[in-house]
Structures are given as C-alpha cells and as structure tokens.
Design an enzyme around this catalytic site. Structure first.
Site, PDB file in Angstrom:
ATOM      1  N   ASN A 107       0.828  -1.365   0.026  1.00  0.00           N
ATOM      2  CA  ASN A 107       0.140   0.322   0.159  1.00  0.00           C
ATOM      3  C   ASN A 107       1.001   1.341  -0.062  1.00  0.00           C
ATOM      4  O   ASN A 107       0.672   2.241  -0.836  1.00  0.00           O
ATOM      5  CB  ASN A 107      -0.930  -0.058   1.191  1.00  0.00           C
ATOM      6  CG  ASN A 107      -1.970  -1.067   1.084  1.00  0.00           C
ATOM      7  OD1 ASN A 107      -2.081  -1.879  -0.008  1.00  0.00           O
ATOM      8  ND2 ASN A 107      -2.662  -1.361   2.192  1.00  0.00           N
ATOM      9  N   THR A 146     -15.401  36.963 -32.949  1.00  0.00           N
ATOM     10  CA  THR A 146     -16.337  36.566 -31.586  1.00  0.00           C
ATOM     11  C   THR A 146     -17.585  36.107 -32.183  1.00  0.00           C
ATOM     12  O   THR A 146     -18.063  36.521 -33.387  1.00  0.00           O
ATOM     13  CB  THR A 146     -16.774  37.686 -30.433  1.00  0.00           C
ATOM     14  OG1 THR A 146     -17.480  38.765 -31.643  1.00  0.00           O
ATOM     15  CG2 THR A 146     -15.374  38.600 -29.874  1.00  0.00           C
ATOM     16  N   HIS A 147     -18.015  35.008 -31.813  1.00  0.00           N
ATOM     17  CA  HIS A 147     -19.154  34.069 -32.101  1.00  0.00           C
ATOM     18  C   HIS A 147     -18.530  33.583 -33.695  1.00  0.00           C
ATOM     19  O   HIS A 147     -19.668  33.420 -34.389  1.00  0.00           O
ATOM     20  CB  HIS A 147     -20.301  35.019 -32.402  1.00  0.00           C
ATOM     21  CG  HIS A 147     -20.700  35.619 -31.193  1.00  0.00           C
ATOM     22  ND1 HIS A 147     -21.412  35.305 -30.256  1.00  0.00           N
ATOM     23  CD2 HIS A 147     -20.419  37.133 -30.799  1.00  0.00           C
ATOM     24  CE1 HIS A 147     -21.624  36.332 -29.145  1.00  0.00           C
ATOM     25  NE2 HIS A 147     -21.093  37.243 -29.535  1.00  0.00           N
ATOM     26  N   SER A 188      -6.552  11.600 -48.925  1.00  0.00           N
ATOM     27  CA  SER A 188      -7.696  10.845 -48.996  1.00  0.00           C
ATOM     28  C   SER A 188      -7.447   9.599 -50.130  1.00  0.00           C
ATOM     29  O   SER A 188      -6.705   9.761 -51.010  1.00  0.00           O
ATOM     30  CB  SER A 188      -8.818  11.372 -49.554  1.00  0.00           C
ATOM     31  OG  SER A 188      -9.811  10.660 -49.919  1.00  0.00           O
ATOM     32  N   LYS A 214      -7.402  15.928 -51.854  1.00  0.00           N
ATOM     33  CA  LYS A 214      -7.579  16.210 -50.559  1.00  0.00           C
ATOM     34  C   LYS A 214      -6.212  16.392 -49.613  1.00  0.00           C
ATOM     35  O   LYS A 214      -5.110  15.709 -49.910  1.00  0.00           O
ATOM     36  CB  LYS A 214      -8.337  15.239 -49.631  1.00  0.00           C
ATOM     37  CG  LYS A 214      -9.575  15.001 -50.180  1.00  0.00           C
ATOM     38  CD  LYS A 214     -10.602  16.112 -49.549  1.00  0.00           C
ATOM     39  CE  LYS A 214     -11.129  15.338 -48.234  1.00  0.00           C
ATOM     40  NZ  LYS A 214     -12.015  16.337 -47.487  1.00  0.00           N
ATOM     41  N   ASN A 237      -5.785  16.413 -45.614  1.00  0.00           N
ATOM     42  CA  ASN A 237      -6.632  16.465 -44.465  1.00  0.00           C
ATOM     43  C   ASN A 237      -5.830  17.061 -43.073  1.00  0.00           C
ATOM     44  O   ASN A 237      -4.504  16.331 -42.906  1.00  0.00           O
ATOM     45  CB  ASN A 237      -7.315  15.047 -44.155  1.00  0.00           C
ATOM     46  CG  ASN A 237      -8.244  14.816 -45.321  1.00  0.00           C
ATOM     47  OD1 ASN A 237      -9.045  15.664 -45.941  1.00  0.00           O
ATOM     48  ND2 ASN A 237      -8.552  13.684 -45.606  1.00  0.00           N
ATOM     49  N   GLU A 295      -7.226  17.244 -35.929  1.00  0.00           N
ATOM     50  CA  GLU A 295      -8.343  16.360 -35.404  1.00  0.00           C
ATOM     51  C   GLU A 295      -8.239  15.403 -34.134  1.00  0.00           C
ATOM     52  O   GLU A 295      -9.026  15.138 -33.485  1.00  0.00           O
ATOM     53  CB  GLU A 295      -9.107  15.668 -36.688  1.00  0.00           C
ATOM     54  CG  GLU A 295      -9.666  16.659 -37.702  1.00  0.00           C
ATOM     55  CD  GLU A 295      -9.950  16.009 -39.173  1.00  0.00           C
ATOM     56  OE1 GLU A 295     -11.399  15.944 -39.176  1.00  0.00           O
ATOM     57  OE2 GLU A 295      -9.240  15.463 -39.863  1.00  0.00           O
ATOM     58  N   TYR A 322      -6.857   1.740   2.152  1.00  0.00           N
ATOM     59  CA  TYR A 322      -6.649   1.184   0.640  1.00  0.00           C
ATOM     60  C   TYR A 322      -7.961   0.428   0.504  1.00  0.00           C
ATOM     61  O   TYR A 322      -8.215  -0.526   1.026  1.00  0.00           O
ATOM     62  CB  TYR A 322      -5.317   0.517   0.705  1.00  0.00           C
ATOM     63  CG  TYR A 322      -5.153  -0.085  -0.662  1.00  0.00           C
ATOM     64  CD1 TYR A 322      -4.334   0.604  -1.843  1.00  0.00           C
ATOM     65  CD2 TYR A 322      -5.711  -1.465  -0.803  1.00  0.00           C
ATOM     66  CE1 TYR A 322      -4.485  -0.063  -2.972  1.00  0.00           C
ATOM     67  CE2 TYR A 322      -5.377  -2.078  -2.108  1.00  0.00           C
ATOM     68  CZ  TYR A 322      -4.652  -1.443  -3.248  1.00  0.00           C
ATOM     69  OH  TYR A 322      -4.666  -1.865  -4.362  1.00  0.00           O
ATOM     70  N   GLN A 337      -6.413   0.350  -7.527  1.00  0.00           N
ATOM     71  CA  GLN A 337      -5.515  -0.309  -8.381  1.00  0.00           C
ATOM     72  C   GLN A 337      -5.803   0.152  -9.763  1.00  0.00           C
ATOM     73  O   GLN A 337      -5.057   0.345 -10.774  1.00  0.00           O
ATOM     74  CB  GLN A 337      -5.699  -1.870  -8.445  1.00  0.00           C
ATOM     75  CG  GLN A 337      -4.778  -2.524  -9.540  1.00  0.00           C
ATOM     76  CD  GLN A 337      -4.506  -3.962  -9.328  1.00  0.00           C
ATOM     77  OE1 GLN A 337      -3.656  -4.542  -8.352  1.00  0.00           O
ATOM     78  NE2 GLN A 337      -5.339  -5.023  -9.858  1.00  0.00           N
ATOM     79  N   LYS A 358      -4.179   3.552 -12.278  1.00  0.00           N
ATOM     80  CA  LYS A 358      -3.037   3.640 -13.403  1.00  0.00           C
ATOM     81  C   LYS A 358      -3.545   3.946 -14.590  1.00  0.00           C
ATOM     82  O   LYS A 358      -2.985   4.874 -15.439  1.00  0.00           O
ATOM     83  CB  LYS A 358      -2.246   2.492 -13.173  1.00  0.00           C
ATOM     84  CG  LYS A 358      -1.595   2.554 -11.626  1.00  0.00           C
ATOM     85  CD  LYS A 358      -0.899   1.297 -11.379  1.00  0.00           C
ATOM     86  CE  LYS A 358      -0.866   1.331  -9.698  1.00  0.00           C
ATOM     87  NZ  LYS A 358      -2.312   0.861  -9.026  1.00  0.00           N
TER      88      LYS A 358
HETATM   89  N1  ARG Z   1      -1.177  -3.675  -7.262  1.00  0.00           N
HETATM   90  C1  ARG Z   1      -2.042  -3.099  -6.238  1.00  0.00           C
HETATM   91  C2  ARG Z   1      -2.393  -1.773  -6.834  1.00  0.00           C
HETATM   92  O1  ARG Z   1      -1.900  -1.429  -7.756  1.00  0.00           O
HETATM   93  C3  ARG Z   1      -0.469  -2.949  -5.168  1.00  0.00           C
HETATM   94  C4  ARG Z   1      -1.308  -2.742  -3.755  1.00  0.00           C
HETATM   95  C5  ARG Z   1      -2.015  -3.795  -3.328  1.00  0.00           C
HETATM   96  N2  ARG Z   1      -2.320  -3.918  -1.948  1.00  0.00           N
HETATM   97  C6  ARG Z   1      -3.155  -4.625  -1.420  1.00  0.00           C
HETATM   98  N3  ARG Z   1      -3.639  -4.310  -0.248  1.00  0.00           N
HETATM   99  N4  ARG Z   1      -3.686  -5.783  -1.912  1.00  0.00           N
HETATM  100  O2  ARG Z   1      -3.089  -0.990  -5.789  1.00  0.00           O
END
Ligand code: ARG
Length: 465
Positions: free
Chosen positions: A117, A162-163, A284, A290, A292, A297, A324, A329, A332
């Site tokens: 953690n 503007t607009h 294109s 074209k 593009n 975009e 936690y 998890q 990420k």
């Molecule tokens: N892979 C876990 C995460 O990204 C790590 C922490 C895990 N902690 C636990 N108490 N199981 O959050």
C-alpha cells in the site's frame, strides 16, 4: 525467471490451502500496466533497504546484497523488459520474487516495515512527478514555437472573431500569443501539482505506520521528496496527486483542442488562412485533391479521452472508505493513457504550428471584409466629435448598412456619404478605417498593436529563459 506456478500464492499464501482461480488471477493482476513504473519500484526499494540497513532494522550485509540484486534486476528489465506472470499480480511482487531467486531468504527482509500500500503510493507518485517534468518540457518547447511564430507575424493582420463572426482586426502574433498564455497557466497548474505531490508515503506501511524505528526523512531525501507524508492513513489512500495531474492534463488538452479546431477551420478551403505542412497532413484514398488535418483532428479528439480519463479516476475514488481499497488499482490506466495522449498532442500541435504556412494575404483581405473597423469609426466619433459611445455606435450601424448596400467596405464610402449620415464626420476619419491603422491603435496593455505584441514577446522570452 521461473514461473511462480499454481498452488497458493508465494507472497501471501500462508493462510490459504488452495490458490486463486484463473479468473481471480486475471481480475487481480495489474502487472500488465504497473510494470510501467518498474524503475520507480526499484528506486523506492533501494531507498527502503538502505534505510533499514542504516537503522539496524535488517543486517547491513543483507541490505547490501538486496541493493546489488535490485541493480541487477534493473539491468535485466532494461535489457529484456519485465517478464509478466499474472500469479505474481503486480510489479512489486515481480521484483520481490526475482530478488528471492537471486539472493534467497535475505530477499524476504526487504518487506520489513513496508506494505504494497505504501509502496504503490510511493512508486506512483514518483512516476507522476516524472510525467509532470516531461509535460513541462514539452509545453515549454511549444511555447518557444508560439513565440517564434508570433514574432514573425507581429504585424500580420487577420480578422479577430467573436461568435466566429469577424469582430475587429487583430495581429496574428497576438492571436498565437493567446495560446502562449494558456500554456503558461497550464505549466503553473502542473507545477502546483508537482509541489503538492512531493511528499513521501513510504513508511506508512499498510495503513497504521509501523513499530520499527524507521527514518522516513532519509527515504524521503533519497527519493527527492521534500518530506514524509504526515498521516499514514491518508498517505496510503490518497490519490489526489493523480487527480491533480489528470485535471491539469484535461484543462491543458482543452486548450490544445481549441487551437487544433482553429487550425482545422483555418485550413478549410473557404477560409484558406493556412496551408498545413506535409508532415502533419494526410491524403484521401478516394479524393486526390484532399489534404486532411488529421493530426489536428486527433488532438481535438484526444482532449475528450483525456477528460474521460480524469472523470474515470474521479469515479473510482468517489466514496471510497479509508484506507486502501483494491478499486484504487484502477488509478493507473487512466493516468498512463492521459499522459501518452497529452504528450503526443502537445508535440504534434507544436510541430504543426512550427511548420504551418500562414497565408497572410488571405488573412488580411478577410480582415478587410466584414466591416471589422466599425468599432474604430465609432471610437473616432467619440474622440473627434465628442459623441457618447452609444450614439456613435448607432451612427456607425447606419454607415455599415450603407456600405453593405453599396457593396463596399467602410473605407470605400465617400466622405459625402458619411457626412450625410452625420455631418460631424470629416475626411480625417479615413486614417482609422484601414485594418493596419486599426491594429496599430490598439496600444492598451495586452492589446493587439504590433508594439504591444513585441512587449509580450519580450516578457515571454524573459520567462522562458
Ligand atoms: N497492485 C496493487 C495496486 O496497484 C498494489 C497494492 C496492493 N495492496 C493490497 N492491499 N492488495 O493498487
């Protein structure tokens, strides 16, 4: 690396008779994405091991062995990537497992006074800090491009809108520097986020702190943190640093999307304000003529995904109890995705702005059409004839109507025509009716006059160093 195999988990399986099902492994594993911060994981483990050794919490000899083996693992990952094994769940267990293969039971001492953690909170903070530094460098490079192009076009006249209706003439340099300002605020938001995140969660352990005599200041210093975090419960449950990053990224990408949209509009044939460079356009497969603006975009589109990533983490964190929870998890992937998209967007847009050809003749004639100097005429009536602005506004409205009927611009009206509308008008008025005179007159601080644009460029260069 040997596979950890079936049966109960090597890291936490003490109380289990059997191992997790294949589906459990699959839903539980984060190695597929958290391998991305293996460098941070190893750096934090090295700092922790060195501190444990220095404090006499583990034998100095073991600490030395652990450090050397961690370096070796870093070398292996650098050369071959991280070998993934879902049974080992995440990057923390991959590193520890490999450590045990290399040095045997001493490896088990590394996890003293530590939990995944506080480990993951530390690794991720380090990763986001490095991400912020990357974004800042890319934004700075983009600001330099904007300033260089603004200098070339400090006097080029274009319609200001503007607009999306022609409003008043502006200089292209002024328009480009508006984006410099947005990026300046973006950089300051990222810098705020960086300053706030720079506290070390390591040593918070699972949630309550630890009974071992840690030196949290030394791990903080070793990892470049300003200080240790102050509350262990908060430290393992806090993902504000990731949210701060995502919110700054979302706002930055909004700015990028606005410039992208302008380039798309400007590159369209009815506008033809710019010719996009070959390196940032596509053709294109069916329409040979074209060219593009795909990159622009995609920058516009990516801003939606970046904001989506921000909302995704907000939703993950909402209502989670301390400390936690495994939901976290999922923090990420949105951050990684947003960062990759943002880096691509900033760099692609900078490349486009650097190489775009501005069709200044076309911009000038567009500025001359659309009665864009109507405000200048009204201002002149206020200054030269002493009229209240509201009255002047009304008179100019009639002049515009007349010019429209005659199919000419305001500067194309005869002085007699103007005098028929208001006898106070004389031929001096023509000095303010050209677009050049109009932009030159906008000399207020921050205004569009070429001299003010050059002031802004000077200030920008001072800041950029
Ligand atoms: N892979 C876990 C995460 O990204 C790590 C922490 C895990 N902690 C636990 N108490 N199981 O959050």
């Amino acid at each position: 690396m040997t596979k950890s195999g079936g049966g109960s988990n090597v890291m936490w399986g003490g109380r289990f008779a059997g191992g997790p099902s294949a589906l459990m492994r699959q839903i539980n594993a984060s190695i597929g994405f958290d391998k991305r911060f293996w460098r941070q994981d190893i750096a934090a483990s090295k700092a922790h091991a060195a501190m444990l050794g220095a404090q006499g919490i583990i034998p100095a000899e073991d600490a030395g062995q652990i450090a050397a083996a961690l370096d070796r693992i870093a070398g292996e990952y650098e050369a071959d990537g991280v070998p993934e094994d879902q049974a080992l769940e995440d990057i923390h267990m991959h590193v520890e497992h490999r450590l045990a293969e290399l040095i045997g039971p001493a490896a088990g001492r590394l996890h003293t006074a530590r939990s995944r953690n506080d480990q993951v909170a530390t690794d991720f903070r380090l990763w986001v800090r490095a991400a912020i530094d990357e974004v800042d460098a890319a934004l700075t490079a983009f600001q330099r491009v904007l300033v260089a192009r603004a200098e070339q076009h400090a006097e080029s006249v274009m319609p200001g809108f503007t607009h999306l209706q022609s409003a008043q003439p502006v200089t292209l340099g002024h328009h480009l520097l508006a984006y410099y300002e947005m990026l300046r605020r973006d950089r300051s938001r990222f810098a705020d986020a960086r300053a706030r995140l720079n506290e070390n969660p390591l040593g918070s352990a699972a949630l309550a702190g630890t009974s071992f005599p840690l030196d949290r200041d030394s791990t903080a210093a070793a990892l470049g943190f300003d200080r240790p975090t102050a509350n262990s419960l908060d430290a393992v449950s806090d993902r504000d640093f990731a949210l701060d990053y995502l919110m700054a990224a979302a706002q930055c990408s909004l700015h990028l999307s606005r410039l992208a949209e302008e380039l798309i509009i400007w590159a369209s044939q009815p506008f033809a304000f710019v010719s996009l460079p070959d390196d940032f356009s596509t053709g294109s497969s069916i329409m040979p003529q074209k060219r593009n603006p795909d990159a622009a975009e995609l920058v516009r589109g990516h801003s939606g995904r970046i904001s989506g990533a921000m909302v995704s983490l907000v939703m993950t964190m909402k209502g989670l109890p301390l400390a936690y929870s495994k939901d976290m998890q999922d923090d990420k992937p949105p951050v990684f995705e947003a960062h990759d998209l943002l880096m691509l967007s900033v760099q692609a847009l900078a490349g486009m702005v650097e190489k775009t050809r501005f069709n200044t003749d076309r911009m000038r004639s567009a500025a001359e059409a659309g009665f864009a100097t109507a405000t200048d005429l009204a201002d002149w009536l206020v200054r030269a004839a002493g009229l209240p602005f509201r009255e002047a506004h009304h008179i100019v409205g009639r002049a515009v109507k007349l010019a429209e009927d005659k199919g000419v611009g305001l500067a194309g009206l005869a002085v007699a025509d103007l005098q028929a509308i208001d006898p106070l008008i004389d031929s001096r008025v023509f000095e303010v009716l050209t677009v050049d005179a109009s932009v030159r007159s906008r000399t207020s601080y921050g205004g569009t006059a070429p001299d003010r644009v050059r002031d802004q460029i000077r200030r920008a260069r001072d800041m950029l160093g």
